[in-house]
Enzyme design. Structure first.
Site, PDB file in Angstrom:
ATOM      1  N   ALA A 156      -0.893  31.584  15.459  1.00 53.38           N
ATOM      2  CA  ALA A 156      -0.686  32.888  14.801  1.00 53.38           C
ATOM      3  C   ALA A 156       0.641  32.898  14.041  1.00 53.38           C
ATOM      4  CB  ALA A 156      -0.705  34.001  15.853  1.00 53.38           C
ATOM      5  N   TYR A 157       1.664  32.370  14.684  1.00 55.96           N
ATOM      6  CA  TYR A 157       2.989  32.258  14.046  1.00 55.96           C
ATOM      7  C   TYR A 157       2.884  31.410  12.775  1.00 55.96           C
ATOM      8  CZ  TYR A 157       8.064  31.022  14.048  1.00 55.96           C
ATOM      9  OH  TYR A 157       9.387  30.818  13.738  1.00 55.96           O
ATOM     10  N   ASN A 158       2.107  30.310  12.873  1.00 54.12           N
ATOM     11  CA  ASN A 158       1.959  29.435  11.707  1.00 54.12           C
ATOM     12  C   ASN A 158       1.213  30.128  10.576  1.00 54.12           C
ATOM     13  OD1 ASN A 158       3.315  27.445  13.010  1.00 54.12           O
ATOM     14  ND2 ASN A 158       1.546  26.144  13.417  1.00 54.12           N
ATOM     15  N   ALA A 160       1.609  33.147   9.752  1.00 59.41           N
ATOM     16  CA  ALA A 160       2.640  33.932   9.068  1.00 59.41           C
ATOM     17  C   ALA A 160       3.618  33.023   8.329  1.00 59.41           C
ATOM     18  CB  ALA A 160       3.380  34.796  10.088  1.00 59.41           C
ATOM     19  N   LYS A 161       4.138  32.010   9.018  1.00 63.66           N
ATOM     20  CA  LYS A 161       5.148  31.136   8.394  1.00 63.66           C
ATOM     21  C   LYS A 161       4.527  30.268   7.292  1.00 63.66           C
ATOM     22  CE  LYS A 161       9.049  32.044  10.613  1.00 63.66           C
ATOM     23  NZ  LYS A 161      10.056  32.906   9.966  1.00 63.66           N
TER      24      LYS A 161
END
Ligand SMILES: NC(=O)c1ccc[n+]([C@@H]2O[C@H](COP(=O)([O-])OP(=O)(O)OC[C@H]3O[C@@H](n4cnc5c(N)ncnc54)[C@H](O)[C@@H]3O)[C@@H](O)[C@H]2O)c1
Length: 253
Positions: A156-158, A160-161
């Protein structure tokens, strides 16, 4: 103390803690006129006071949730009202909610995208017209090396990033002839106060993120800030659209 950013106006988002506070100190040490922003108003004021107490120019501050378009626009307007121009934007606000994809809730997924991607999109969208009119600008995003190596629990973080990385490449091409560069610093795990706290609670959970680093340690906040400052400087005049990992070799090329 050096004069690398003397007379340059620099915005740092997410400056109330961790890497952002250290980035702010590096710019202050190099003579920048700073505008610091963060959703955490109290901690932001403390960072600004600490910089002022060290004899550097007193930073301006503007607190608020930068994932909201009007708040991000207010930060840019406030910077213009204070200093009359903007040379550098560092999109550092963010932070992960690191867990297996299916353990996320709709709320944690949305927060992950808001914190990391929308903060960057809105601040950039509001600042670029000013830099375009000036014929000069440096935008540096803090991304994540986990986008490149697909680290455990980072999907999930990836998401966004990965958007943060990709927007920089697109904008680099779009504004290449306008004197504005867009780059990304992508850290692996960094030795921040939050990471130290998490390591104390669960040493094994964090160790695997260090194990993928050939140098066998987490990055230091100063090591991230140094690369941010280089990309934000006039020296980096022919560097644009790049994602530069600061990662002890955990991904290469
Ligand atoms: N620590 C690491 O290991 C690591 C690794 C790779 C990338 N990063 C990235 O580095 C950057 C700094 O992270 P950190 O480790 O110092 O974390 P941190 O949580 O200490 O700092 C992030 C700051 O951003 C602020 N922020 C979050 N959402 C915001 C919003 N909507 N509006 C305004 N401010 C907001 C927070 O209040 C906080 O002060 C983040 O973008 C993070 O994703 C960190």
């Amino acid at each position: 103390m050096n004069s690398r950013f003397t007379n340059q106006v620099v915005i740092v988002t997410g400056a109330a803690s961790g890497i952002g506070a250290v980035i702010a100190r590096h710019f202050a040490d190099a003579g920048a006129k700073l505008m610091l922003s963060d959703v955490n108003e109290k901690q932001l004021a403390a960072v600004a006071e600490e910089i002022a107490a060290s004899g550097r120019e007193i930073p301006a501050v503007k607190a608020g949730d930068l994932s909201k378009e009007d708040i991000a626009g207010g930060l840019i307007k406030s910077t213009i009202d204070t200093y009359g121009t903007i040379d550098v934007l560092v999109n550092n606000a963010g932070g992960g909610i690191i867990k297996p994809f299916l353990d996320h809730t709709p709320d944690t997924l949305r927060t992950t995208i808001d914190r990391n991607l929308w903060t960057t999109v809105w601040c950039t969208w509001h600042v670029v017209p000013i830099m375009k009119a000036n014929g000069y600008g440096r935008v540096v995003n803090v991304g994540a090396d986990s986008v490149r190596n697909g680290l455990w629990d980072h999907a999930a973080y990836n998401a966004a990033k990965g958007g943060v990385h990709a927007m920089a490449t697109g904008l680099a091409r779009e504004f290449a002839k306008d004197g504005i560069t867009f780059n990304v610093v992508a850290p692996c795990i960094v030795n921040t106060p939050q990471v130290q706290k998490a390591t104390l609670m669960s040493p094994q959970a964090l160790q695997r993120f260090v194990d993928v680093v050939p140098m066998g340690r987490a990055g230091e906040m100063d090591e991230i800030a140094s690369m941010v400052c280089y990309l934000a400087s006039k020296e980096a005049s022919f560097v644009t659209g790049q994602v530069i990992s600061v990662n002890g070799g955990s991904t290469m090329l």
